[in-house]
Structures are given as structure tokens and as C-alpha cells.
Design an enzyme around this catalytic site. Structure first.
Site, PDB file in Angstrom:
ATOM      1  N   SER A 151       0.860  -1.195   0.000  1.00 21.76           N
ATOM      2  CA  SER A 151       0.000   0.000   0.000  1.00 21.76           C
ATOM      3  C   SER A 151       0.890   1.236   0.000  1.00 21.76           C
ATOM      4  CB  SER A 151      -0.860  -0.013   1.272  1.00 21.76           C
ATOM      5  OG  SER A 151      -1.530   1.219   1.435  1.00 21.76           O
ATOM      6  N   TYR A 164      -1.687  -0.970  10.347  1.00 21.68           N
ATOM      7  CA  TYR A 164      -1.795  -1.284   8.918  1.00 21.68           C
ATOM      8  C   TYR A 164      -0.496  -0.901   8.190  1.00 21.68           C
ATOM      9  CZ  TYR A 164      -3.742  -1.252   4.155  1.00 21.68           C
ATOM     10  OH  TYR A 164      -3.976  -1.483   2.818  1.00 21.68           O
TER      11      TYR A 164
HETATM   12  N1  LIG Z   1      -8.758  -0.327  -1.197  1.00 23.88           N
HETATM   13  C1  LIG Z   1      -7.671   0.409  -1.029  1.00 23.88           C
HETATM   14  O1  LIG Z   1      -7.735   1.637  -1.004  1.00 23.88           O
HETATM   15  C2  LIG Z   1      -6.311  -0.239  -0.879  1.00 23.88           C
HETATM   16  C3  LIG Z   1      -5.196   0.591  -0.938  1.00 23.88           C
HETATM   17  C4  LIG Z   1      -3.927   0.025  -0.806  1.00 23.88           C
HETATM   18  C5  LIG Z   1      -3.793  -1.338  -0.635  1.00 23.88           C
HETATM   19  N2  LIG Z   1      -4.905  -2.122  -0.573  1.00 23.88           N
HETATM   20  C6  LIG Z   1      -4.696  -3.557  -0.371  1.00 23.88           C
HETATM   21  O2  LIG Z   1      -5.296  -4.271  -1.432  1.00 23.88           O
HETATM   22  C7  LIG Z   1      -5.766  -5.545  -0.959  1.00 23.88           C
HETATM   23  C8  LIG Z   1      -7.230  -5.717  -1.319  1.00 23.88           C
HETATM   24  O3  LIG Z   1      -7.961  -4.663  -0.704  1.00 23.88           O
HETATM   25  P1  LIG Z   1      -9.515  -4.370  -1.000  1.00 23.88           P
HETATM   26  O4  LIG Z   1      -9.663  -2.908  -0.993  1.00 23.88           O
HETATM   27  O5  LIG Z   1      -9.982  -5.160  -2.138  1.00 23.88           O
HETATM   28  O6  LIG Z   1     -10.143  -4.932   0.374  1.00 23.88           O
HETATM   29  P2  LIG Z   1     -11.559  -5.622   0.660  1.00 23.88           P
HETATM   30  O7  LIG Z   1     -11.759  -5.539   2.123  1.00 23.88           O
HETATM   31  O8  LIG Z   1     -12.600  -5.062  -0.236  1.00 23.88           O
HETATM   32  O9  LIG Z   1     -11.294  -7.140   0.222  1.00 23.88           O
HETATM   33  C9  LIG Z   1     -10.363  -7.920   0.925  1.00 23.88           C
HETATM   34  C10 LIG Z   1     -10.704  -9.379   0.743  1.00 23.88           C
HETATM   35  O10 LIG Z   1      -9.780 -10.134   1.547  1.00 23.88           O
HETATM   36  C11 LIG Z   1     -10.507 -11.160   2.207  1.00 23.88           C
HETATM   37  N3  LIG Z   1      -9.839 -11.583   3.429  1.00 23.88           N
HETATM   38  C12 LIG Z   1      -9.732 -10.915   4.600  1.00 23.88           C
HETATM   39  N4  LIG Z   1      -9.089 -11.661   5.503  1.00 23.88           N
HETATM   40  C13 LIG Z   1      -8.776 -12.835   4.893  1.00 23.88           C
HETATM   41  C14 LIG Z   1      -8.111 -14.007   5.311  1.00 23.88           C
HETATM   42  N5  LIG Z   1      -7.652 -14.158   6.573  1.00 23.88           N
HETATM   43  N6  LIG Z   1      -7.952 -15.009   4.413  1.00 23.88           N
HETATM   44  C15 LIG Z   1      -8.430 -14.883   3.149  1.00 23.88           C
HETATM   45  N7  LIG Z   1      -9.083 -13.800   2.702  1.00 23.88           N
HETATM   46  C16 LIG Z   1      -9.254 -12.784   3.574  1.00 23.88           C
HETATM   47  C17 LIG Z   1     -11.877 -10.543   2.493  1.00 23.88           C
HETATM   48  O11 LIG Z   1     -12.860 -11.535   2.744  1.00 23.88           O
HETATM   49  C18 LIG Z   1     -12.118  -9.743   1.218  1.00 23.88           C
HETATM   50  O12 LIG Z   1     -12.789 -10.503   0.239  1.00 23.88           O
HETATM   51  C19 LIG Z   1      -5.482  -5.564   0.545  1.00 23.88           C
HETATM   52  O13 LIG Z   1      -4.276  -6.244   0.800  1.00 23.88           O
HETATM   53  C20 LIG Z   1      -5.348  -4.092   0.882  1.00 23.88           C
HETATM   54  O14 LIG Z   1      -4.583  -3.881   2.040  1.00 23.88           O
HETATM   55  C21 LIG Z   1      -6.167  -1.620  -0.704  1.00 23.88           C
END
Ligand SMILES: NC(=O)c1ccc[n+]([C@@H]2O[C@H](COP(=O)([O-])OP(=O)(O)OC[C@H]3O[C@@H](n4cnc5c(N)ncnc54)[C@H](O)[C@@H]3O)[C@@H](O)[C@H]2O)c1
Length: 271
Positions: A151, A164
Site C-alpha cells: 500500500s 496497517y
Molecule cells: N482499497 C484500497 O484503497 C487499498 C489501498 C492500498 C492497498 N490495498 C490492499 O489491497 C488488498 C485488497 O484490498 P480491498 O480494498 O480489495 O479490500 P476488501 O476488504 O474489499 O477485500 C479484501 C478481501 O480479503 C478477504 N480476506 C480478509 N481476511 C482474509 C483471510 N484471513 N484469508 C483470506 N481472505 C481474507 C476478504 O474476505 C475480502 O474478500 C489488501 O491487501 C489491501 O490492504 C487496498
């Protein structure tokens, strides 16, 4: 390099974790669109199933697995299941992740550990078992590419996101160590990290709500405006912005790219 095919993934098998929704779901769609067979996994059973049905409806060869990324046995089962069902493993996207907004002075040790467990231990286990499977003599054995979702918060400080940020900084460092090790050992596995800015998935929305809940913004509208101001390009990201970068890092177009940290953030980290 044949640039007409370098970005395609025909004949490759990919596994995307946390693919029930959000970025993972779109990353799975993108990989399938450029020719990969795709295994998707998530801790949410019906979510993984729904993504598989969605992918199959567009003609993709897809499989789903219920998989908690913090559980080593489930990693072994998911990787073995992917290889058995789809004929190999060439790409792993360690996408599953969690966040929780809390001021550092209020953050509980339980919450801190939970975030490290999913984001760091989950990514570590994924790298460990994918490298084993992809390396010569492994169950897949034809090398590969690993993309770890870090991130912008793994590179710069974000208020109320110390746990985080610590986890995503760890993903960045883990990626580099894995890349160097795989390179030196000559196992044919590349490992890179992606650093998105804010995308309004469930996690992105939760982050905005957290700023209001913690009294750091008076309402949602102002929380959104404050975060938007961090993005020089003037908009939040879309899942497709991140998915396109995953295609690049997973493909042969990036065959000399390993240990890199790719910001896909509308300029957040550059500002
Ligand atoms: N959305 C953002 O702004 C953003 C920014 C930077 C990085 N990220 C990173 O991108 C990735 C995806 O984020 P997102 O926005 O799609 O999040 P989200 O919360 O929409 O989706 C995350 C998914 O991970 C699954 N998950 C959670 N814990 C789990 C576990 N123990 N085992 C298996 N699956 C699990 C959830 O069920 C969900 O389907 C993450 O690693 C997040 O940190 C997101």
C-alpha cells in the site's frame, strides 16, 4: 521480446487470494482476460464461489477455494488444489488483507496482531508455498511471478493506520528479501510489491468511515475531500488501475523486474 504477446498470460495459471470482492475480484478478472486460468480464494466461502461463477460467465477457466491466508495447512491445500485442477501455478497474487483505523495510543495489541497475521503472515505463507511449488522440482516447477499487495501506507505515514502501515511496510521488505533470495538461488521466481493509493472498495469505504468515527473529519464528505487532496491526479483509484499493473508484473513483459515496489496511487507517494 515479442511485444504483441509479452503482456498476455495464455497457458499460465494464477492464484489470487481475497478475491471475493474488491481489488482481488477485479485482479482475477484481468488475469483471465489476458488468457490465464485463474484460481480464486477467500475466507468468505460464497464470495469465492460468486467470483468463480462471474469469471466462468465470461468464458474463463476458474476454480474457487475457501482459504484463510493465516492458516499454513490451508495454503498447502489451496496450492495443491490449484495445481491439480488447473495444471500448474505460475502466478500468485497475495491480495487478501485487512485494515482497522485506530489512533496508535488507542490501538489494541489484539487488533495489531490480527492485522499483522492476515497481511504479513498471510503474505509470508503465500510466498513460502508458492516458491516451493514454482521452483525446479516443485509440484508446478516452471518458475513464476508473485505480486504482493502492499500500500502507499507501507511507504508513507497515514494517520490512524500505524498497525496497517507496519504490516504493509513488512510486506514491502518481505518482497525484496524474497526477490533477492529467488534471484540468487536461480529458481526462476520474481517477486514484486504493488502500492495502491485509495480505492473505494469495502476497505476504502471503511477507511473513510474510520476518519469520521475517530473525530478526524467532521463528516464523510470532508473525510473524502481530505483524502482526495493526497492524490495529485485528482481522483481515487479504480480496481482496474491496480489490476492492469498486476498483469504487467505477472507477465513476461516484466521478466527482468524483481524486488520492485510499484506505486499505483495517482501520485500520492510522489507528492
Ligand atoms: N482499497 C484500497 O484503497 C487499498 C489501498 C492500498 C492497498 N490495498 C490492499 O489491497 C488488498 C485488497 O484490498 P480491498 O480494498 O480489495 O479490500 P476488501 O476488504 O474489499 O477485500 C479484501 C478481501 O480479503 C478477504 N480476506 C480478509 N481476511 C482474509 C483471510 N484471513 N484469508 C483470506 N481472505 C481474507 C476478504 O474476505 C475480502 O474478500 C489488501 O491487501 C489491501 O490492504 C487496498
Amino acid at each position: 521480446m515479442d511485444y504483441r504477446t509479452a503482456f498476455r498470460l495464455d497457458g499460465k495459471v494464477a492464484l489470487v487470494t481475497g478475491a471475493a470482492r474488491g481489488l482481488g475480484r477485479e485482479i482475477a478478472r484481468a488475469l483471465a482476460a489476458v488468457g490465464a486460468k485463474v484460481a480464486v480464494s477467500d475466507i468468505i466461502d460464497d464470495g469465492a464461489r460468486a467470483t468463480v461463477e462471474w469469471l466462468r460467465a465470461s468464458g474463463a477457466d476458474a476454480r474457487g477455494f475457501v482459504h484463510d491466508v493465516t492458516d499454513e495447512t490451508q495454503w498447502q491445500q489451496t496450492i495443491a488444489g490449484t495445481i491439480e485442477a488447473l495444471g500448474g501455478l505460475d502466478i500468485l497474487v497475495n491480495n487478501a488483507g485487512v485494515e482497522s483505523g485506530a489512533l496508535l495510543a488507542e490501538c489494541t495489541v489484539e487488533d495489531f496482531h490480527r492485522i499483522q497475521d492476515v497481511n504479513v503472515t498471510g503474505t509470508f505463507l503465500g510466498c513460502k508455498h508458492a516458491i516451493r511449488a514454482m521452483s525446479p522440482g516443485g509440484a508446478a516447477g516452471r518458475g513464476g511471478a508473485i505480486v504482493n499487495l502492499s500500500s502507499a501506507a507501507g511507504m508513507i505515514g497515514v494517520i490512524a493506520h500505524s498497525a496497517y502501515g507496519a504490516s504493509k511496510g513488512a510486506v514491502r521488505a518481505l518482497t525484496k528479501a524474497a526477490a533477492v533470495e529467488c534471484g540468487r538461488l536461480g529458481v526462476g521466481v520474481r517477486v514484486n510489491s504493488l502500492h495502491p493509493g485509495l480505492i473505494l472498495t469495502a476497505m476504502g469505504e471503511q477507511l473513510l468511515d474510520g476518519l469520521v468515527r475517530l473525530g478526524l473529519a467532521p463528516d464523510r464528505k470532508q473525510a473524502q475531500a481530505a483524502l482526495l487532496a493526497l492524490h495529485p491526479i485528482g481522483r481515487f483509484g479504480e480496481p482496474a488501475d491496480v489490476a492492469a499493473a498486476v498483469i504487467y508484473l505477472a507477465s513476461d513483459a516484466a521478466r527482468w523486474v524483481t524486488g520492485a515496489e510499484l506505486s499505483v496511487d495517482g501520485g500520492v507517494v510522489a507528492a
